[in-house]
Design a protein around this motif. Structure first.
Motif, PDB file in Angstrom:
ATOM      1  N   ALA A 182       0.720  -1.194   0.074  1.00  0.00           N
ATOM      2  CA  ALA A 182       0.069  -0.041  -0.048  1.00  0.00           C
ATOM      3  C   ALA A 182       0.902   1.273  -0.087  1.00  0.00           C
ATOM      4  O   ALA A 182       1.853   1.251   0.938  1.00  0.00           O
ATOM      5  CB  ALA A 182      -0.738  -0.033   1.287  1.00  0.00           C
ATOM      6  N   GLU A 183       0.516   2.094  -0.894  1.00  0.00           N
ATOM      7  CA  GLU A 183       1.391   3.425  -0.927  1.00  0.00           C
ATOM      8  C   GLU A 183       0.122   4.399  -0.409  1.00  0.00           C
ATOM      9  O   GLU A 183      -0.504   5.250  -1.188  1.00  0.00           O
ATOM     10  CB  GLU A 183       1.578   3.946  -2.420  1.00  0.00           C
ATOM     11  N   LEU A 246      -9.171  -0.557   3.173  1.00  0.00           N
ATOM     12  CA  LEU A 246      -8.145  -0.878   3.949  1.00  0.00           C
ATOM     13  C   LEU A 246      -8.669  -1.783   4.925  1.00  0.00           C
ATOM     14  O   LEU A 246      -9.660  -1.680   5.568  1.00  0.00           O
ATOM     15  CB  LEU A 246      -7.599   0.388   4.512  1.00  0.00           C
ATOM     16  N   TRP A 247      -7.858  -2.853   5.436  1.00  0.00           N
ATOM     17  CA  TRP A 247      -7.936  -3.718   6.031  1.00  0.00           C
ATOM     18  C   TRP A 247      -7.670  -3.077   7.842  1.00  0.00           C
ATOM     19  O   TRP A 247      -6.759  -2.326   7.753  1.00  0.00           O
ATOM     20  CB  TRP A 247      -7.130  -4.940   6.149  1.00  0.00           C
ATOM     21  N   SER A 248      -8.636  -3.278   8.830  1.00  0.00           N
ATOM     22  CA  SER A 248      -8.349  -2.714  10.130  1.00  0.00           C
ATOM     23  C   SER A 248      -9.255  -3.613  10.999  1.00  0.00           C
ATOM     24  O   SER A 248     -10.105  -4.243  10.741  1.00  0.00           O
ATOM     25  CB  SER A 248      -8.774  -1.259  10.127  1.00  0.00           C
ATOM     26  N   PRO A 249      -8.805  -3.511  12.362  1.00  0.00           N
ATOM     27  CA  PRO A 249      -9.696  -4.404  13.276  1.00  0.00           C
ATOM     28  C   PRO A 249     -11.201  -3.629  13.582  1.00  0.00           C
ATOM     29  O   PRO A 249     -12.072  -4.573  13.695  1.00  0.00           O
ATOM     30  CB  PRO A 249      -9.015  -3.867  14.578  1.00  0.00           C
ATOM     31  N   ALA A 250     -11.219  -2.398  13.066  1.00  0.00           N
ATOM     32  CA  ALA A 250     -12.749  -1.947  12.877  1.00  0.00           C
ATOM     33  C   ALA A 250     -13.595  -2.519  11.490  1.00  0.00           C
ATOM     34  O   ALA A 250     -14.634  -2.922  11.523  1.00  0.00           O
ATOM     35  CB  ALA A 250     -12.824  -0.432  12.925  1.00  0.00           C
ATOM     36  N   ASP A 251     -12.756  -2.757  10.552  1.00  0.00           N
ATOM     37  CA  ASP A 251     -13.323  -3.158   9.332  1.00  0.00           C
ATOM     38  C   ASP A 251     -12.417  -4.156   8.752  1.00  0.00           C
ATOM     39  O   ASP A 251     -11.443  -3.598   7.843  1.00  0.00           O
ATOM     40  CB  ASP A 251     -13.743  -1.994   8.386  1.00  0.00           C
ATOM     41  N   PRO A 252     -12.192  -5.529   8.873  1.00  0.00           N
ATOM     42  CA  PRO A 252     -11.274  -6.372   8.616  1.00  0.00           C
ATOM     43  C   PRO A 252     -11.666  -6.861   6.914  1.00  0.00           C
ATOM     44  O   PRO A 252     -12.142  -7.959   6.692  1.00  0.00           O
ATOM     45  CB  PRO A 252     -11.455  -7.554   9.322  1.00  0.00           C
ATOM     46  N   ALA A 253     -11.320  -5.767   6.023  1.00  0.00           N
ATOM     47  CA  ALA A 253     -11.798  -6.038   4.593  1.00  0.00           C
ATOM     48  C   ALA A 253     -10.789  -7.023   4.046  1.00  0.00           C
ATOM     49  O   ALA A 253      -9.449  -6.892   4.043  1.00  0.00           O
ATOM     50  CB  ALA A 253     -11.847  -4.758   3.833  1.00  0.00           C
ATOM     51  N   LEU A 254     -11.331  -8.044   3.477  1.00  0.00           N
ATOM     52  CA  LEU A 254     -10.496  -9.360   2.829  1.00  0.00           C
ATOM     53  C   LEU A 254     -10.662  -9.209   1.443  1.00  0.00           C
ATOM     54  O   LEU A 254     -11.877  -9.550   0.933  1.00  0.00           O
ATOM     55  CB  LEU A 254     -10.660 -10.470   3.358  1.00  0.00           C
ATOM     56  N   TYR A 255      -9.434  -9.235   0.672  1.00  0.00           N
ATOM     57  CA  TYR A 255      -9.573  -9.486  -1.000  1.00  0.00           C
ATOM     58  C   TYR A 255      -9.192 -10.935  -1.325  1.00  0.00           C
ATOM     59  O   TYR A 255      -8.930 -11.712  -0.369  1.00  0.00           O
ATOM     60  CB  TYR A 255      -8.541  -8.776  -1.616  1.00  0.00           C
ATOM     61  N   ASN A 290      -2.568   2.482   9.011  1.00  0.00           N
ATOM     62  CA  ASN A 290      -3.322   3.050   7.934  1.00  0.00           C
ATOM     63  C   ASN A 290      -3.221   4.562   8.265  1.00  0.00           C
ATOM     64  O   ASN A 290      -4.255   5.284   7.955  1.00  0.00           O
ATOM     65  CB  ASN A 290      -4.722   2.768   7.908  1.00  0.00           C
ATOM     66  N   GLY A 291      -2.134   4.894   8.925  1.00  0.00           N
ATOM     67  CA  GLY A 291      -1.798   6.364   9.025  1.00  0.00           C
ATOM     68  C   GLY A 291      -2.065   7.178  10.472  1.00  0.00           C
ATOM     69  O   GLY A 291      -2.110   7.934  10.590  1.00  0.00           O
TER      70      GLY A 291
END
Length: 798
Positions: A182-183, A246-255, A290-291
């Motif tokens: 990720a950039e 973006l994947w995160s603990p609040a929103d664990p999005a998986l590709y 994620n910043g």
């Protein structure tokens, strides 16, 4: 690829055999060579119960498994594999008497190709085309392997994770790595690499089709390439994602990435999930995901459960990880070894960041075989768990300053090897960082370091926690606090805790030192001199969590450990051979501490009155008692015996219980307490009942037993302590040993309150469950100085 779990149809023998022929010779000779095999279901360990036997050290040696497989590989010229998700600690695999493969290490996955051995075994007439497979497991002591036997956990033996029968074509996919770079949040470059399984070294061309899907299932891109079969890992596709989710603990999005391989030998397909995220341990600062700053709120996990040890089913694993997530966890350290792929999948799905490590744990540093196993296990862990977005840290060791296994301890050699592993980790996976816990002379080598800080348990008092954490933070580039907490016997509560404030000098450090875990000798410390109560544990947690909310420089912490677990180095615990620092018991039963965490870490409205497992409180008539409520609601109202005691406002910095505490005079006898709280328009309530004992008591002098039938048919036998005048002793802590004679069976060696033959009283009482087996038994309870008492348990007439 065709894959099936091999759970059923296995037999097990605990003990050593002269060789694989002894596994099968009774099939041919039908004589006195029979040995006591019995049916088991995988996963299985032969140490499921004996690790908590209070009288005998757990078995370390050989164990054997056997089955007969119906092998039908549909691919012409295809390969037949046995895929092990983990077995310990050394494994030999035989097809009939032919060794097909071996593996050293109890925690990483491995595959054994049995293709040629299967064809040979199918010709044995007496098996009628079935294939006899035997697995030799061995967890014997061996200094030149990791982990050390001095580790604070058992080295289980057996096939304690799933085994799979796998059919693949002659040329197939062995591994697919997906690297998502990720950039920032604007763009991500996805690189797909693949490695082939081609043991016959065929040189045919293969066609690969790569499909990438977004978290919503939409197809982002499809690529096709045709090339000659290759060796090693090779890049096969690159795809750019604009504005990735973006994947995160609040929103664990998986590709998803699906790779399909076609060759003259057949087709095989592999699907991998991945996530897009970027993270940073800010130099001398907090953690960012994620910043944005994210306070890592963590715990630890051992593969260990009541009645089965590490041989947990997928359902058990899912239950455990969901309990963590519901408690508010966003981070976990997997101690102290590579864990099941199922656990990593669940961390991806639930949004739990991971520190995973190799079992170079205590003992020092052995020879070349020892080092090679470390290298092999590090490589396996990274290669096998590369695609999991939850993983951010590769742990290289734990307590490597703890010498004991060798008659030498060379700091320079340990440093040099730690540097080798650090470099190896970055070479295999540049996208993640390295970490260790408690080895001060190596803290400059790795990326992220955790010192030993046990303020309020092994050293110091808990009010020193923030001071020592800040000192440690300023001594490293990236500080992360792993391991803190206190042993606590479930259902033990006290009216006044032993905190050590009056007896332990401040400013003496908060690090655990070798031997501090012992219950004798050394300087005063809460771990040795304290009450081991849930009450103290909750107080300590409460203090730590309220401090962490204001430590804006803190990366995060992880409490040790989520669940009580078996260990060979703690025979003197209130339940012998149990590390009792868990937030839950070994059978998923929640302790009060679970709700303290929820009150700080979760958003879903909750309220919990402290003391649900405290059926008796005690004190003088009219004495004011504190009633505590743990809640994340902004305010709460307490009712005592139907009368409001008032409304309190929650303030996380108002210790204890974030201000949700009331002083009230309890009435002698039964009391009822209820709390009502509201958050975001949602009302939550909790209620408890208990007896308030005002009658004073002397030293425990006698035991009394009662028995109560449970709804599942089990009997619960409870022992209670009384003084010479027959007054109940609610603070008694005597050790009790249960016994049984007759048809029934004690449910023992479970490492739980209610499942332990030898255990300390918790608030003057403790019990054990009995399976009456439809007959009559006599259960005994004995305690030094209190005599022996008996009670009859009759399963047919109760």
């Amino acid at each position: 690829m065709i894959k099936q779990r091999l759970n059923d149809g296995w037999e097990h023998f605990k003990g050593s055999l002269g060789g694989p022929w002894e596994v099968w010779r009774q099939d041919k000779l039908q004589n006195h060579y029979n040995v006591p095999w019995h049916e088991v279901t995988l996963p299985h360990t032969y140490n499921a119960l004996d690790v908590l036997d209070p009288d005998t050290p757990y078995y370390q040696g050989q164990g054997w498994y056997r089955t007969k497989l119906d092998v039908n590989n549909p691919y012409p010229g295809g390969r037949t594999l046995l895929h092990f998700e983990g077995a310990g600690q050394r494994t030999d695999v035989y097809v009939y008497t032919q060794k097909a493969g071996s593996h050293l290490g109890g925690y990483d996955e491995f595959t054994v190709d049995i293709t040629e051995a299967v064809e040979k075994a199918k010709k044995i007439d007496r098996y009628h085309g079935l294939v006899p497979v035997a697995i030799g497991s061995d967890n014997s002591r061996e200094l030149e392997t990791i982990p050390s036997d001095a580790s604070d956990f058992n080295l289980y033996g057996g096939v304690y994770r799933y085994v799979n029968l796998v059919y693949v074509p002659a040329v197939s996919l062995e591994r697919v790595h997906v690297e998502a770079q990720a950039e920032g949040a604007e763009r991500c470059s996805v690189k797909v690499r693949a490695q082939l399984y081609n043991p016959q070294a065929y040189l045919d061309h293969v066609t690969l089709t790569i499909t990438l899907q977004g978290p919503d299932g939409s197809v982002l891109g499809t690529y096709e390439t045709k090339q000659m079969a290759w060796n090693g890992m090779k890049e096969i596709a690159v795809h750019d994602i604009a504005a990735p989710k973006l994947w995160s603990p609040a929103d664990p999005a998986l590709y998803k990435c699906t790779v399909r391989l076609s060759s003259p030998y057949g087709e095989t397909e592999q699907q991998e999930r991945f996530g897009v995220r970027f993270f940073e341990f800010v130099t001398n600062g907090p953690f960012k995901l994620n910043g944005e700053r994210l306070l890592l709120r963590g715990t630890h996990r051992h593969e260990d459960h009541a009645g089965v040890g590490p041989a947990m089913t997928e359902e058990m694993m899912r239950t455990e990880m969901q309990l963590m997530k519901d408690m508010g966890v966003n981070f976990i350290r997997l101690g102290h070894y590579q864990q099941s792929r199922i656990i990593l999948d669940l961390c991806d799905e639930l949004g739990i960041l991971v520190w995973e490590e190799i079992p170079w744990c205590r003992g020092g540093l052995g020879g070349e075989q020892y080092k090679q196993q470390c290298r092999d296990m590090l490589a396996a862990m990274i290669e096998q768990h590369y695609n999991h977005p939850s993983v951010i840290l590769w742990g290289l060791g734990n307590e490597n300053d703890w010498e004991c296994d060798f008659d030498y301890f060379e700091i320079d050699q340990i440093r040099a090897f730690m540097k080798e592993l650090h470099d190896m980790s970055h070479r295999l996976d540049p996208s993640r960082l390295t970490s260790i816990r408690r080895c001060e002379f190596c803290k400059d080598i790795i990326d992220v370091y955790s010192p030993s800080i046990w303020a309020g348990w092994y050293r110091g008092v808990y009010t020193e926690y923030e001071t020592y954490s800040r000192e440690a933070f300023e001594n490293v580039h990236s500080f992360f606090h792993m391991e803190w907490g206190a042993d606590n016997l479930a259902t033990r509560h006290v009216e006044k805790t032993f905190t050590g404030f009056e007896f332990i000098a401040k400013g003496q450090g908060a690090d655990e030192r070798d031997g501090d875990y012992l219950l004798t000798g050394g300087e005063p410390r809460v771990s040795k001199d304290g009450d081991w109560s849930e009450t103290y544990f909750c107080e300590m947690i409460d203090w730590y969590l309220k401090c962490q909310e204001k430590m804006d420089w803190l990366t995060g912490t992880a409490q040790w450990a989520f669940k009580d677990f078996a260990t060979p180095v703690r025979p003197d615990s209130p339940i012998p051979y149990l590390n009792m620092k868990g937030i839950i018991e070994r059978d998923f039963t929640k302790k009060d501490a679970y709700y303290v965490y929820q009150s700080y870490w979760t958003d879903k409205p909750m309220a919990r009155i402290y003391g649900h497992t405290m059926p008796v409180r005690w004190g003088a008539p009219g004495e004011l008692k504190i009633i505590k409520v743990y809640s994340n609601c902004p305010s709460a109202e307490l009712f005592l015996n139907g009368v409001s005691v008032g409304v309190k406002q929650r303030d996380s910095q108002n210790f204890p219980a974030a201000g949700l505490r009331w002083e009230a005079a309890l009435q002698p006898g039964e009391n009822q307490v209820r709390v009502v709280a509201v958050k975001d328009g949602v009302t939550v309530e909790d209620e408890i009942r208990f007896v308030y004992q005002t009658e004073s008591w002397g030293e425990p002098a006698q035991l009394k037993l009662t028995v109560e039938r449970q709804t599942d048919g089990l009997m619960y036998v409870e022992a209670k302590a009384y003084d010479a005048n027959g007054v109940f002793c609610p603070d008694a802590r005597n050790f009790i040993r249960f016994g049984l004679a007759g048809d029934g069976k004690l449910l023992e060696h479970l490492g739980t309150v209610g499942g332990s033959r030898v255990i300390e009283l918790a608030n003057g009482r403790v019990g054990i469950y009995v399976d009456p087996a439809g007959g009559a038994s006599v259960v005994s309870a004995v305690s030094e100085g209190l005599g022996t008492v008996f009670i009859e348990v009759n399963g047919s007439s109760y």
